[in-house]
Design an enzyme around this catalytic site. Sequence first.
Site, PDB file in Angstrom:
ATOM      1  CB  CYS A 162      -0.931  -0.109   1.435  1.00 61.39           C
ATOM      2  SG  CYS A 162      -2.292   1.592   1.086  1.00 61.39           S
ATOM      3  CB  CYS A 200      -0.858   2.773   3.968  1.00 63.84           C
ATOM      4  SG  CYS A 200      -2.133   1.965   3.026  1.00 63.84           S
ATOM      5  CG  ASP A 201       2.548   1.549   4.214  1.00 62.95           C
ATOM      6  OD1 ASP A 201       2.779   2.074   5.600  1.00 62.95           O
ATOM      7  OD2 ASP A 201       2.919   0.455   3.726  1.00 62.95           O
TER       8      ASP A 201
END
Length: 323
Positions: free
Chosen positions: A150, A153-154
């Site tokens: 992801c 997300c990261d």
Amino acid sequence: MKKALSLLVFVSFFAFCDQPVPLVIIGSGPAGLSAALYGARAKVKTLVITGSEPGGQLMGSGEVENWPGIQRKSGAEIMDGLFEQTESLGVEFLYDSIESVDFSQTPFMLKTLESGSIKAQAVIIATGSHPRKLHIPGESLYWGSGVSSCAVCDCFLYEGKKVAIVGGGDSAVEEALHLMPYAKKITIFVRKPHMRAAACMQDKLLLYPDKVEVVYTTEVQEVLGDGTVVTGLRVKNNRTQQESVFPVDGLFLAIGHLPCTELFKKHLDLASDQYICLTQRTQSTQIPGIFVAGDVADNRFRQAGVAAGTGIQAALEALEFLR
Ligand code: NDP
């Protein structure tokens, strides 16, 4: 989603009463919520079991440009809109997951993890799919600390760093685009001599010739590190069989998805790739009253718009069944 999450305080009375719920939808992605929209508009009591990730996979899509009628919005904004729309029509939400199902009797029985059992007259399965893994050494060890699926997300963890992406589909391009403002260098490893991503997606990579490199016919064999952080990858050119160590700080997997069908395998026919089999040109299964929507039965298109469409179709079939 903010508004939808405020419903966490609401626990549906349906979960505790003995009366069967006319329409229960398992899953709250575009398929599940589009089905819910049609259930509620037909004035049929509709309960959505959200699962552990309300909103589903689209919540992780930073920019969506192919949702009809909307030029560009984040996946989370699109799902927020769907939660708001369905809630305003009276759809009930249970923020829980299904642990087991019994489709051998009617009403159907659904056992939740935390809220007891629910009886349902009709069920729409919209549980979606989850990211596929490589199953190579180092992948589990560094999962969440250098290996991820992801980027949205990261990505902020990779400011000024070198990252690699595995995969040649639209997701691989999307991951690269998310990482673009952060990473110093992005290398995409594609196992074939070409990418599967749509041409218009591949074109987006051409805008960043200094930052992105696509390496073809190359497979990642091992994630290397010092025990705490990722330091590189062992890669192999599958044409020359030559192996080398490629230094990176992180690896993103974009190699497709597996359908979430474990719960249903005893009850429903699954294809060899574990997707649910449908009766031709319908969203019905071999059990009357059990319908399917979205990626859980779609190994071909896997588009949010298609998922929404099949959600609507499943709801119309379920309403016909209930009538
Ligand atoms: P895809 O199945 O389209 O692509 C998966 C990629 O991963 C392929 O290149 C495949 O290679 C590769 N792959 C699979 N297993 C391995 C492995 N073990 N090692 C190395 N490579 C591997 O999945 P996506 O997640 O990219 O896309 C799924 C669907 O979602 C598609 O329909 C896509 O169009 C859609 N999508 C749309 C987006 C958008 O429009 N914004 C964004 C993201 C997804 P090979 O070709 O060799 O099989």
